[in-house]
Design a protein around this motif. Structure first.
Motif, PDB file in Angstrom:
ATOM      1  N   UNK A 180      10.667   9.820  -5.034  1.00  0.00           N
ATOM      2  CA  UNK A 180      10.876  11.160  -5.557  1.00  0.00           C
ATOM      3  C   UNK A 180      10.013  12.196  -4.879  1.00  0.00           C
ATOM      4  N   UNK A 181       8.746  11.867  -4.644  1.00  0.00           N
ATOM      5  CA  UNK A 181       7.814  12.812  -4.022  1.00  0.00           C
ATOM      6  C   UNK A 181       8.204  13.118  -2.580  1.00  0.00           C
ATOM      7  N   UNK A 182       8.603  12.087  -1.845  1.00  0.00           N
ATOM      8  CA  UNK A 182       8.905  12.261  -0.420  1.00  0.00           C
ATOM      9  C   UNK A 182      10.382  12.532  -0.135  1.00  0.00           C
ATOM     10  N   UNK A 183      11.211  12.459  -1.165  1.00  0.00           N
ATOM     11  CA  UNK A 183      12.632  12.738  -0.963  1.00  0.00           C
ATOM     12  C   UNK A 183      13.346  11.704  -0.120  1.00  0.00           C
ATOM     13  N   UNK A 184      12.996  10.432  -0.319  1.00  0.00           N
ATOM     14  CA  UNK A 184      13.642   9.350   0.422  1.00  0.00           C
ATOM     15  C   UNK A 184      14.129   8.298  -0.572  1.00  0.00           C
ATOM     16  N   UNK A 185      14.918   7.348  -0.102  1.00  0.00           N
ATOM     17  CA  UNK A 185      15.446   6.328  -0.991  1.00  0.00           C
ATOM     18  C   UNK A 185      14.394   5.261  -1.286  1.00  0.00           C
ATOM     19  N   UNK A 186      14.602   4.537  -2.382  1.00  0.00           N
ATOM     20  CA  UNK A 186      13.681   3.456  -2.736  1.00  0.00           C
ATOM     21  C   UNK A 186      13.710   2.371  -1.656  1.00  0.00           C
ATOM     22  N   UNK A 187      14.904   2.112  -1.102  1.00  0.00           N
ATOM     23  CA  UNK A 187      15.022   1.121  -0.031  1.00  0.00           C
ATOM     24  C   UNK A 187      14.169   1.512   1.169  1.00  0.00           C
ATOM     25  N   UNK A 188      14.172   2.806   1.493  1.00  0.00           N
ATOM     26  CA  UNK A 188      13.359   3.286   2.617  1.00  0.00           C
ATOM     27  C   UNK A 188      11.875   3.138   2.304  1.00  0.00           C
ATOM     28  N   UNK A 189      11.495   3.419   1.058  1.00  0.00           N
ATOM     29  CA  UNK A 189      10.095   3.251   0.655  1.00  0.00           C
ATOM     30  C   UNK A 189       9.663   1.802   0.865  1.00  0.00           C
ATOM     31  N   UNK A 190      10.494   0.872   0.419  1.00  0.00           N
ATOM     32  CA  UNK A 190      10.166  -0.546   0.559  1.00  0.00           C
ATOM     33  C   UNK A 190      10.042  -0.947   2.025  1.00  0.00           C
ATOM     34  N   UNK A 191      10.900  -0.373   2.864  1.00  0.00           N
ATOM     35  CA  UNK A 191      10.825  -0.664   4.295  1.00  0.00           C
ATOM     36  C   UNK A 191       9.510  -0.179   4.879  1.00  0.00           C
ATOM     37  N   UNK A 192       9.114   1.050   4.518  1.00  0.00           N
ATOM     38  CA  UNK A 192       7.848   1.600   5.022  1.00  0.00           C
ATOM     39  C   UNK A 192       6.659   0.776   4.535  1.00  0.00           C
ATOM     40  N   UNK A 193       6.694   0.348   3.285  1.00  0.00           N
ATOM     41  CA  UNK A 193       5.574  -0.441   2.754  1.00  0.00           C
ATOM     42  C   UNK A 193       5.500  -1.792   3.461  1.00  0.00           C
ATOM     43  N   UNK A 194       6.647  -2.378   3.740  1.00  0.00           N
ATOM     44  CA  UNK A 194       6.661  -3.622   4.499  1.00  0.00           C
ATOM     45  C   UNK A 194       6.044  -3.437   5.882  1.00  0.00           C
ATOM     46  N   UNK A 195       6.362  -2.306   6.521  1.00  0.00           N
ATOM     47  CA  UNK A 195       5.777  -2.001   7.836  1.00  0.00           C
ATOM     48  C   UNK A 195       4.271  -1.796   7.732  1.00  0.00           C
ATOM     49  N   UNK A 196       3.838  -1.133   6.666  1.00  0.00           N
ATOM     50  CA  UNK A 196       2.404  -0.898   6.463  1.00  0.00           C
ATOM     51  C   UNK A 196       1.651  -2.211   6.290  1.00  0.00           C
ATOM     52  N   UNK A 197       2.202  -3.099   5.487  1.00  0.00           N
ATOM     53  CA  UNK A 197       1.557  -4.394   5.262  1.00  0.00           C
ATOM     54  C   UNK A 197       1.420  -5.157   6.575  1.00  0.00           C
ATOM     55  N   UNK A 198       2.465  -5.097   7.391  1.00  0.00           N
ATOM     56  CA  UNK A 198       2.441  -5.817   8.665  1.00  0.00           C
ATOM     57  C   UNK A 198       1.472  -5.182   9.659  1.00  0.00           C
ATOM     58  N   UNK A 199       1.560  -3.863   9.821  1.00  0.00           N
ATOM     59  CA  UNK A 199       0.725  -3.181  10.812  1.00  0.00           C
ATOM     60  C   UNK A 199      -0.758  -3.198  10.450  1.00  0.00           C
ATOM     61  N   UNK A 200      -1.069  -3.162   9.148  1.00  0.00           N
ATOM     62  CA  UNK A 200      -2.467  -3.128   8.713  1.00  0.00           C
ATOM     63  C   UNK A 200      -2.989  -4.507   8.327  1.00  0.00           C
ATOM     64  N   UNK A 201      -2.143  -5.533   8.529  1.00  0.00           N
ATOM     65  CA  UNK A 201      -2.525  -6.915   8.202  1.00  0.00           C
ATOM     66  C   UNK A 201      -3.063  -7.003   6.779  1.00  0.00           C
ATOM     67  N   UNK A 202      -2.370  -6.342   5.857  1.00  0.00           N
ATOM     68  CA  UNK A 202      -2.793  -6.313   4.457  1.00  0.00           C
ATOM     69  C   UNK A 202      -2.008  -7.333   3.649  1.00  0.00           C
ATOM     70  N   UNK A 203      -2.699  -7.971   2.711  1.00  0.00           N
ATOM     71  CA  UNK A 203      -2.049  -8.983   1.882  1.00  0.00           C
ATOM     72  C   UNK A 203      -1.119  -8.353   0.857  1.00  0.00           C
ATOM     73  N   UNK A 204      -1.543  -7.225   0.296  1.00  0.00           N
ATOM     74  CA  UNK A 204      -0.736  -6.568  -0.733  1.00  0.00           C
ATOM     75  C   UNK A 204      -1.077  -5.088  -0.790  1.00  0.00           C
ATOM     76  N   UNK A 205      -0.497  -4.392  -1.770  1.00  0.00           N
ATOM     77  CA  UNK A 205      -0.695  -2.949  -1.879  1.00  0.00           C
ATOM     78  C   UNK A 205      -2.127  -2.580  -2.215  1.00  0.00           C
TER      79      UNK A 205
END
Length: 221
Positions: A180-205
């Motif tokens: 809602x804040x960024x004006x994008x779909x929930x699917x897109x949000x999930x995709x970005x978070x998946x990319x963040x986890x991978x790029x930052x080598x993070x286990x979770x949010x």
């Protein structure tokens, strides 16, 4: 056919509180209590035996505290997918930071409303970090008081949109709220978070939250 209920382990040294939490959780259709533990050692043992989806973890318990129990459970590779939500009456900085460093996915205070607790369990199971509003405030204040930190090189690999999503994650927003804040779909949000986890080598949010605060992303905006 209904979905399988989220399996919850309650860890707290107070029998009355464990019983009350169990009644609250078991009264829902999508959550169920699979076990209880009164000490840190018992929590680790039952976490490994019962393999719950979410562990509601108290911090101050005898026989090894909740921080150490969290560290052992989240560090066990055979328990991939098991998440820890800390439920404490203390909002002291050292507890918050120690819990997050140990691998907890969220931190909720015991004065939370029942619906807030149930929502927190659900969100934790979905992989969303959850922090009580006062905890988020303390995190901001803590990192604002620190000397300026150098932006990690790993953040330079993020796109502008991924950085925007990371900031919203650090502010404790859910996927729906970020969309809602960024004006994008929930699917897109999930995709970005998946990319963040991978790029930052993070286990979770929760680890994404720590990275954002340490890099000064939240304090700077």
């Amino acid at each position: 056919m209904s979905a399988t209920p989220v399996r919850v382990l309650i860890a707290d040294d107070q029998p009355l509180l464990r019983h009350s939490l169990a009644l609250l959780i078991d009264a829902t259709d999508d959550l169920t209590v699979v076990g209880q533990a009164a000490t840190g050692r018992e929590t680790v043992q039952r976490g490994r035996e019962l393999r719950p989806d979410v562990v509601l973890m108290d911090i101050r318990m005898p026989g090894g505290d909740g921080i150490e129990a969290t560290r052992q459970l989240t560090g066990d590779r055979t328990l991939a997918g098991q998440r820890v939500l800390v439920l404490s009456m203390f909002e002291l900085d050292e507890y918050v930071y120690a819990a997050l460093r140990a691998g907890a996915s969220g931190f909720l205070l015991k004065d939370a409303e029942p619906d807030q607790l149930l929502d927190a369990v659900r969100r934790t199971h979905r992989g969303e970090s959850l922090f009580a509003p006062r905890i988020v405030t303390r995190l901001v204040e803590h990192y604002l008081d620190r000397p300026a930190v150098r932006r990690p090189r790993t953040l330079d690999r993020l796109t502008e949109r991924e950085t925007e999503v990371l900031v919203q994650v650090a502010r404790g927003l859910s996927n729906d709220e970020i969309a809602g804040v960024l004006g994008i779909s929930i699917k897109t949000v999930k995709t970005h978070i998946g990319n963040l986890l991978a790029k930052l080598a993070a286990r979770d949010r929760a680890q994404l939250v720590i990275t954002a605060y340490e890099a000064g992303l939240v304090a700077a905006r």
